[in-house]
Write a protein that holds these residues in place. Structure first.
Motif, PDB file in Angstrom:
ATOM      1  N   LEU A  81       0.707  -1.204  -0.007  1.00  0.00           N
ATOM      2  CA  LEU A  81       0.039  -0.115  -0.018  1.00  0.00           C
ATOM      3  C   LEU A  81       0.814   1.516  -0.095  1.00  0.00           C
ATOM      4  CD1 LEU A  81      -2.665  -1.313   2.525  1.00  0.00           C
ATOM      5  CD2 LEU A  81      -3.191  -0.580   0.099  1.00  0.00           C
ATOM      6  N   LEU A  82       1.982   1.266   0.825  1.00  0.00           N
ATOM      7  CA  LEU A  82       2.882   2.436   0.871  1.00  0.00           C
ATOM      8  C   LEU A  82       3.638   2.740  -0.465  1.00  0.00           C
ATOM      9  CD1 LEU A  82       4.348   2.077   4.494  1.00  0.00           C
ATOM     10  CD2 LEU A  82       2.749   4.173   3.757  1.00  0.00           C
ATOM     11  N   VAL A  83       3.866   1.544  -1.119  1.00  0.00           N
ATOM     12  CA  VAL A  83       4.411   1.712  -2.422  1.00  0.00           C
ATOM     13  C   VAL A  83       3.504   2.411  -3.367  1.00  0.00           C
ATOM     14  CG1 VAL A  83       5.398   0.479  -4.515  1.00  0.00           C
ATOM     15  CG2 VAL A  83       6.008  -0.258  -2.339  1.00  0.00           C
ATOM     16  N   ALA A  84       2.314   2.012  -3.363  1.00  0.00           N
ATOM     17  CA  ALA A  84       1.231   2.760  -4.329  1.00  0.00           C
ATOM     18  C   ALA A  84       1.458   4.181  -3.962  1.00  0.00           C
ATOM     19  CB  ALA A  84      -0.079   2.022  -4.174  1.00  0.00           C
ATOM     20  N   PHE A  85       0.946   4.420  -2.639  1.00  0.00           N
ATOM     21  CA  PHE A  85       1.025   6.004  -2.221  1.00  0.00           C
ATOM     22  C   PHE A  85       2.408   6.566  -2.470  1.00  0.00           C
ATOM     23  CE2 PHE A  85       2.151   8.746   1.382  1.00  0.00           C
ATOM     24  CZ  PHE A  85       1.135   9.655   1.072  1.00  0.00           C
ATOM     25  N   THR A  86       3.480   6.137  -2.511  1.00  0.00           N
ATOM     26  CA  THR A  86       4.645   7.273  -2.734  1.00  0.00           C
ATOM     27  C   THR A  86       4.843   7.099  -4.044  1.00  0.00           C
ATOM     28  OG1 THR A  86       5.892   4.861  -2.364  1.00  0.00           O
ATOM     29  CG2 THR A  86       6.132   6.589  -0.648  1.00  0.00           C
ATOM     30  N   GLY A  87       4.449   6.000  -4.980  1.00  0.00           N
ATOM     31  CA  GLY A  87       4.418   6.025  -6.661  1.00  0.00           C
ATOM     32  C   GLY A  87       3.597   7.259  -6.757  1.00  0.00           C
ATOM     33  N   PHE A 135       6.185   1.811 -17.555  1.00  0.00           N
ATOM     34  CA  PHE A 135       5.444   2.694 -16.718  1.00  0.00           C
ATOM     35  C   PHE A 135       4.059   1.858 -16.527  1.00  0.00           C
ATOM     36  CE2 PHE A 135       2.282   5.744 -15.233  1.00  0.00           C
ATOM     37  CZ  PHE A 135       2.693   6.065 -14.061  1.00  0.00           C
ATOM     38  N   ARG A 136       3.464   1.520 -17.570  1.00  0.00           N
ATOM     39  CA  ARG A 136       1.836   0.905 -17.396  1.00  0.00           C
ATOM     40  C   ARG A 136       2.300  -0.629 -16.684  1.00  0.00           C
ATOM     41  NH1 ARG A 136      -3.220   2.501 -19.815  1.00  0.00           N
ATOM     42  NH2 ARG A 136      -2.815   4.738 -19.521  1.00  0.00           N
ATOM     43  N   LEU A 137       3.469  -1.181 -17.084  1.00  0.00           N
ATOM     44  CA  LEU A 137       3.487  -2.657 -16.764  1.00  0.00           C
ATOM     45  C   LEU A 137       3.748  -2.495 -15.115  1.00  0.00           C
ATOM     46  CD1 LEU A 137       3.315  -5.536 -17.410  1.00  0.00           C
ATOM     47  CD2 LEU A 137       5.555  -5.378 -18.171  1.00  0.00           C
ATOM     48  N   MET A 138       4.328  -1.698 -14.569  1.00  0.00           N
ATOM     49  CA  MET A 138       4.885  -1.298 -13.381  1.00  0.00           C
ATOM     50  C   MET A 138       3.620  -1.031 -12.470  1.00  0.00           C
ATOM     51  SD  MET A 138       7.143   1.596 -11.466  1.00  0.00           S
ATOM     52  CE  MET A 138       6.067   2.830 -11.670  1.00  0.00           C
ATOM     53  N   VAL A 139       2.840  -0.095 -13.006  1.00  0.00           N
ATOM     54  CA  VAL A 139       1.615   0.163 -12.224  1.00  0.00           C
ATOM     55  C   VAL A 139       0.631  -0.918 -12.077  1.00  0.00           C
ATOM     56  CG1 VAL A 139      -0.369   1.777 -12.365  1.00  0.00           C
ATOM     57  CG2 VAL A 139       1.594   2.529 -12.708  1.00  0.00           C
ATOM     58  N   ALA A 140       0.555  -1.743 -13.124  1.00  0.00           N
ATOM     59  CA  ALA A 140      -0.371  -3.075 -13.180  1.00  0.00           C
ATOM     60  C   ALA A 140       0.248  -3.948 -12.312  1.00  0.00           C
ATOM     61  CB  ALA A 140      -0.216  -3.632 -14.434  1.00  0.00           C
ATOM     62  N   LEU A 141       1.444  -4.146 -12.123  1.00  0.00           N
ATOM     63  CA  LEU A 141       2.116  -5.017 -11.027  1.00  0.00           C
ATOM     64  C   LEU A 141       1.902  -4.523  -9.770  1.00  0.00           C
ATOM     65  CD1 LEU A 141       5.271  -6.215 -12.721  1.00  0.00           C
ATOM     66  CD2 LEU A 141       3.566  -7.646 -12.148  1.00  0.00           C
ATOM     67  N   GLY A 142       2.006  -3.256  -9.517  1.00  0.00           N
ATOM     68  CA  GLY A 142       1.682  -2.644  -8.209  1.00  0.00           C
ATOM     69  C   GLY A 142       0.368  -2.718  -7.675  1.00  0.00           C
ATOM     70  N   LEU A 144      10.257  -3.622  -9.787  1.00  0.00           N
ATOM     71  CA  LEU A 144      11.418  -2.611  -9.340  1.00  0.00           C
ATOM     72  C   LEU A 144      12.246  -2.348 -10.533  1.00  0.00           C
ATOM     73  CD1 LEU A 144      11.902  -4.115  -5.753  1.00  0.00           C
ATOM     74  CD2 LEU A 144      11.965  -1.813  -6.312  1.00  0.00           C
ATOM     75  N   GLY A 145      12.629  -3.415 -11.324  1.00  0.00           N
ATOM     76  CA  GLY A 145      13.277  -3.007 -12.530  1.00  0.00           C
ATOM     77  C   GLY A 145      12.635  -2.195 -13.399  1.00  0.00           C
ATOM     78  N   LEU A 146      11.489  -2.484 -13.504  1.00  0.00           N
ATOM     79  CA  LEU A 146      10.721  -1.477 -14.706  1.00  0.00           C
ATOM     80  C   LEU A 146      10.650  -0.110 -13.843  1.00  0.00           C
ATOM     81  CD1 LEU A 146       7.670  -3.951 -15.156  1.00  0.00           C
ATOM     82  CD2 LEU A 146       9.348  -2.955 -16.730  1.00  0.00           C
ATOM     83  N   GLY A 147      10.336  -0.031 -12.637  1.00  0.00           N
ATOM     84  CA  GLY A 147      10.490   1.287 -12.100  1.00  0.00           C
ATOM     85  C   GLY A 147      11.611   2.068 -12.398  1.00  0.00           C
ATOM     86  N   TRP A 148      12.962   1.524 -12.314  1.00  0.00           N
ATOM     87  CA  TRP A 148      13.954   2.252 -12.676  1.00  0.00           C
ATOM     88  C   TRP A 148      14.110   2.520 -14.177  1.00  0.00           C
ATOM     89  CZ3 TRP A 148      17.126   4.904 -10.045  1.00  0.00           C
ATOM     90  CH2 TRP A 148      17.063   4.589  -8.497  1.00  0.00           C
ATOM     91  N   ALA A 149      13.555   1.702 -14.704  1.00  0.00           N
ATOM     92  CA  ALA A 149      13.476   1.866 -16.386  1.00  0.00           C
ATOM     93  C   ALA A 149      12.765   3.145 -16.835  1.00  0.00           C
ATOM     94  CB  ALA A 149      12.970   0.768 -17.279  1.00  0.00           C
ATOM     95  N   VAL A 150      11.659   3.531 -15.924  1.00  0.00           N
ATOM     96  CA  VAL A 150      10.792   4.627 -15.905  1.00  0.00           C
ATOM     97  C   VAL A 150      11.725   5.873 -15.714  1.00  0.00           C
ATOM     98  CG1 VAL A 150       8.847   5.678 -15.580  1.00  0.00           C
ATOM     99  CG2 VAL A 150       8.642   3.417 -15.667  1.00  0.00           C
ATOM    100  N   ALA A 151      12.360   5.615 -14.655  1.00  0.00           N
ATOM    101  CA  ALA A 151      13.033   6.707 -14.243  1.00  0.00           C
ATOM    102  C   ALA A 151      14.327   7.077 -15.000  1.00  0.00           C
ATOM    103  CB  ALA A 151      13.532   6.447 -12.730  1.00  0.00           C
ATOM    104  N   GLU A 152      14.989   6.295 -15.664  1.00  0.00           N
ATOM    105  CA  GLU A 152      16.108   6.466 -16.458  1.00  0.00           C
ATOM    106  C   GLU A 152      15.865   6.539 -17.807  1.00  0.00           C
ATOM    107  OE1 GLU A 152      19.666   6.604 -14.243  1.00  0.00           O
ATOM    108  OE2 GLU A 152      17.657   6.844 -13.162  1.00  0.00           O
ATOM    109  N   ILE A 153      15.091   5.743 -18.391  1.00  0.00           N
ATOM    110  CA  ILE A 153      14.772   6.084 -20.063  1.00  0.00           C
ATOM    111  C   ILE A 153      13.954   7.275 -20.028  1.00  0.00           C
ATOM    112  CG2 ILE A 153      13.428   5.124 -21.734  1.00  0.00           C
ATOM    113  CD1 ILE A 153      13.822   2.289 -20.783  1.00  0.00           C
ATOM    114  N   GLY A 154      12.966   7.640 -19.074  1.00  0.00           N
ATOM    115  CA  GLY A 154      12.237   8.694 -19.389  1.00  0.00           C
ATOM    116  C   GLY A 154      13.103   9.975 -18.788  1.00  0.00           C
TER     117      GLY A 154
END
Lengths: 338, 441
Positions: free
Chosen positions: B231-237, B324-331, B369-379
């Motif tokens: 839940l906190l991951v979703a909130f901080t996301g 990003f989409r895939l990360m959110v869906a997994l979250g 987590l890997g996807l999250g970094w991909a969003v941050a770095e590719i974006g």
């Protein structure tokens, strides 16, 4: 002034790394020659077990401080020495993995494989650290834009190679002394014989290295200009002689500490000869990176000085506590021979 | 291939590989610390066995995390020397502080913890694993403060004479809100991953009725933890999304595949963007105004579209959007799964479909987590330091052949290490608690 303090701290961190990780690297090289059965091999691994990881962090700290205090030197040093540094890195990775993986499967082929990996993964970093530092003492072919015009083969020149071999043998002696502390019975006798054999070899190599330093580098220019610096090579020599005396007297902790002092003094001896340079260019003196043109801003240097002055003594305090906690050899069950 | 692309691929490969090990180090160390604390407080032997069992898995994972981290510290210099020169004054300091403040602590006390079972009192031994946990999590803070500077540079001045960024305010650099939200999201994600790992391994044994009492206990312990973290991951996301909207509008537009600038932007559940046509081929199931709300907290807010950025300033849209989409869906899936696990945790027999789901779920948090970094770095592309330096300008003056050789060497070495590590983790995870077996024998 601030830059000069950082130059000394920078040298100190590298020197502490060599003193501490030196015995792990040296033991890894000695292991196949000294340890003849599974029990003895485990004793050697146990001698490194609690220490190697904490020792290796000094390399991270030395690298990090190079980056923070002298970013230009970090950038040029690491990109110019691309091939040897990546080989050093692969060595360190495999060394760490060999400790971890070896124990996890009870199969003599598996363990023999990781023992071999462990040997190579200690030999290569020890050698390359020596090659790299000897080349830094000598100067490397970089232009004013920091572009490297040499090659890996070019780094393996006669002075670079002598530096590499010197480092390997010094680390082997450092490791042999450590093993005397950490072993018993037959293995301890072998370690003592090994240290007795290696000591004169180190003396000979030190002579050769100093002589070649005179013929191949400008390190001694600083010493001629400021003879007080000769205290450093004298200290190194004193440390090495004291090592021999303590070894004969059977005071092994003191012998190991004196040898550590020797390594510390040798590092300071070489790096002091570079000052005010950090990376000397062999192509063009104007391309050299010095404490003036390579340092971070005064604000960064001040903040980092505060961090280091507070944190490094704390780190040393808990690492000393840890060394004392594990001062006796770890128990290795003798029954696990096969 | 050119040096820039090769260096990017090599950095991406090595950083993702590193980040397979980091989250479990962060997430499992804290759970092991809780287990050992329970043992110290209650004196219950079963908690000591748990500490030993999960501690062993933690250690197998830890070593590779350490050594693959050294690669990264080296690589800024070896492959990104222009970048290192440009921002070393700030970025280098943060890395150096990480080593001196945190990494020494973590490494030294881990060794004491591993070898000191008989040498220390119970309390002192337990303190060691807490110091390891604290060291690891503080270490992550400094690394993410450094990454935060690349994402949202603050507290600097440009020294045009030396052509580099210099520190203007250390306080600004370390209180960078963007970085702190990233840190919270990353660390909580890692703690959730640790929880799912414990649930997954426990579920494997519960399915096979192996050491049932033992693994019911770890299941019961991990379930509420994992739910809270998910839940906190979703909130901080959500907080991260709002930071991105404010400071990196091009990244936000790419994450949402928003091509045109508009107010009251809807959120579509199904979107198929096309980078060539600069539009979305499919947009279905829209919720009016939701994207404006997600990004700026108001349905009236304007979202700047990709077409209003020059092409050379846009990140790769498809990669940013899909990761990003895939990360959110997994979250979202993780919240649901953790909730069901939480509800079922005290049952005599936990639903076997849930258990197998948890086993198969073990790799998914890693992926997220890997996807999250991909969003941050590719974006963040095309910038290496957002708005200040382009990625192509940060690379080392190296020959492409050198980087090709090292890239191939990394791939081979890392593949072998990854395979061996997973083999060993699996071997020890499924063998269960050794001391538990010994008790029954």
């Amino acid at each position: 002034m601030l830059e000069t303090i950082w130059f000394i701290l920078w040298t100190l961190l590298w020197a502490v790394y060599f003193v501490l990780d030196g015995f792990d690297l040296g033991l890894g090289v000695l292991q196949p020659f000294l340890a003849r059965n599974e029990y003895e091999r485990r004793v050697v691994y146990a001698a490194e077990g609690p220490f190697w990881d904490g020792n290796e962090v000094w390399l991270i700290a030395a690298g990090g401080v190079t980056f923070a205090a002298f970013p230009k030197a970090y950038a040029v040093m690491f990109s110019a020495l691309y091939a040897p540094l990546l080989m050093l890195l692969f060595g360190l990775i495999l060394r760490a993995v060999s400790y971890e993986f070896r124990e996890k499967v009870e199969n003599s082929l598996w363990r023999g494989f990781w023992d071999f990996v462990h040997f190579v993964a200690n030999l290569v970093p020890a050698l390359l650290l020596g090659v790299a530092f000897a080349n830094l003492f000598q100067g490397i072919p970089i232009d004013v834009k920091g572009v490297f015009h040499g090659s890996l083969i070019g780094l393996l020149n006669s002075y670079g190679l002598v530096g590499g071999i010197f480092f390997v043998v010094v680390f082997m002696l450092h490791g042999a002394l450590w093993l005397i502390i950490k072993s018993d019975d037959r293995l301890q006798l072998k370690a003592i014989a090994c240290a007795n054999f290696l000591w004169p070899v180190v003396v000979l190599l030190l002579g050769l290295f100093l002589w070649m330093t005179k013929t191949h580098t400008h390190i001694f220019d600083n010493y001629m200009a400021n003879p007080a610096l000769f205290a450093l090579p004298v200290l190194a020599l004193g440390g090495l002689i004291a090592t021999r005396l303590m070894l004969s007297a059977g005071r092994i902790w003191s012998a190991w500490a004196c040898h550590g002092l020797f390594i510390l003094a040798v590092t300071f001896f070489g790096v002091s000869g570079l000052y005010p340079g950090i990376i000397l260019s062999s192509l063009d003196p104007a391309a050299s990176i010095t404490v003036m043109n390579g340092a971070s801003s005064p604000l960064t240097l001040k903040i980092m000085l505060a961090v280091v002055v507070v944190m490094v003594p704390i780190v040393i305090a808990y690492q000393v506590w840890m060394y004392r906690l594990f001062k006796d050899p770890l128990e290795v069950p003798k029954t696990q021979e096969y | 291939m050119d040096v820039v692309l090769l260096s990017r691929l090599q950095f991406a490969a090595t950083v993702f590989f590193h980040f397979i090990f980091v989250p479990l180090t962060l997430g499992l160390s804290i759970l092991v610390a809780f287990m050992e604390s329970r043992y110290v407080v209650t004196g219950d032997e079963v908690w000591r066995k748990h500490t030993k069992f999960w501690g062993k898995l933690f250690l197998i994972n830890f070593t590779l995390g350490v050594v693959t981290g050294i690669t990264l510290e080296f690589q800024f210099g070896t492959n990104w020397s222009r970048y290192s020169e440009y921002v070393g004054d700030i970025f280098g300091s943060l890395l150096a502080i990480e080593a001196t403040v945190a990494f020494f602590l973590e490494s030294t006390f881990l060794a004491v913890w591993v070898f000191g079972w008989k040498k220390l009192s119970r309390k002192a031994h337990c303190l060691c694993i807490w110091l390891v946990t604290i060291g690891g999590n503080i270490s992550a803070l400094w690394i993410i403060l450094a990454n935060g500077f690349m994402q949202h540079p603050v507290g600097y001045v440009i020294n045009s004479q030396a052509n580099r960024c210099e520190l203007a305010s250390f306080a600004d650099v370390v209180s960078n809100g963007f970085a702190w939200n990233m840190y919270a999201h990353t660390v909580l994600g890692s703690w959730a991953l640790g929880g799912f790992f414990v649930l997954g391994v426990s579920a494997w044994h519960l399915l096979r009725k192996h050491q049932t009492d033992f693994f019911r206990r770890s299941f019961r312990m991990a379930a509420p933890w994992t739910l809270v973290m998910a839940l906190l991951v979703a909130f901080t996301g959500d907080l991260n999304g709002k930071d991105v909207a404010e400071t990196q509008p091009a990244k936000l537009a790419a994450m949402e595949a928003q091509w045109t600038t508009a107010k009251n932007v809807p959120f579509h559940l199904f979107v198929l963007p096309s980078e060539d046509k600069e539009e979305n081929l499919v947009e279905a199931v829209g919720i009016p105004g939701l994207m404006s709300v997600i990004a700026y907290g108001s349905s009236e807010a304007e979202v700047k579209g990709l077409k209003d950025f020059p092409k050379e300033d846009r990140p790769p849209v498809l990669a940013t959007f899909w990761t990003f989409r895939l990360m959110v869906a997994l979250g979202c899936f993780f919240v649901l799964l953790a909730l069901i696990a939480f509800v079922q945790r005290k049952r005599e027999t936990i639903n076997s479909k849930l258990l197998s789901c948890l086993v198969w779920n073990i790799p998914l948090p890693y992926l997220a987590l890997g996807l999250g970094w991909a969003v941050a770095e590719i974006g963040r592309q095309p910038w290496i330091v957002y708005g200040l330096m382009r990625t192509q300008d940060g690379v080392s003056p190296l020959a492409a052949t050198h980087v090709s050789v090292s890239f191939i060497a990394f791939i081979i070495l890392y593949t072998l290490l990854g395979v061996l590590d997973i083999y060993l983790l699996r071997k020890y995870a499924i063998s269960g608690s050794e001391s538990e077996e010994a008790d029954h024998a």
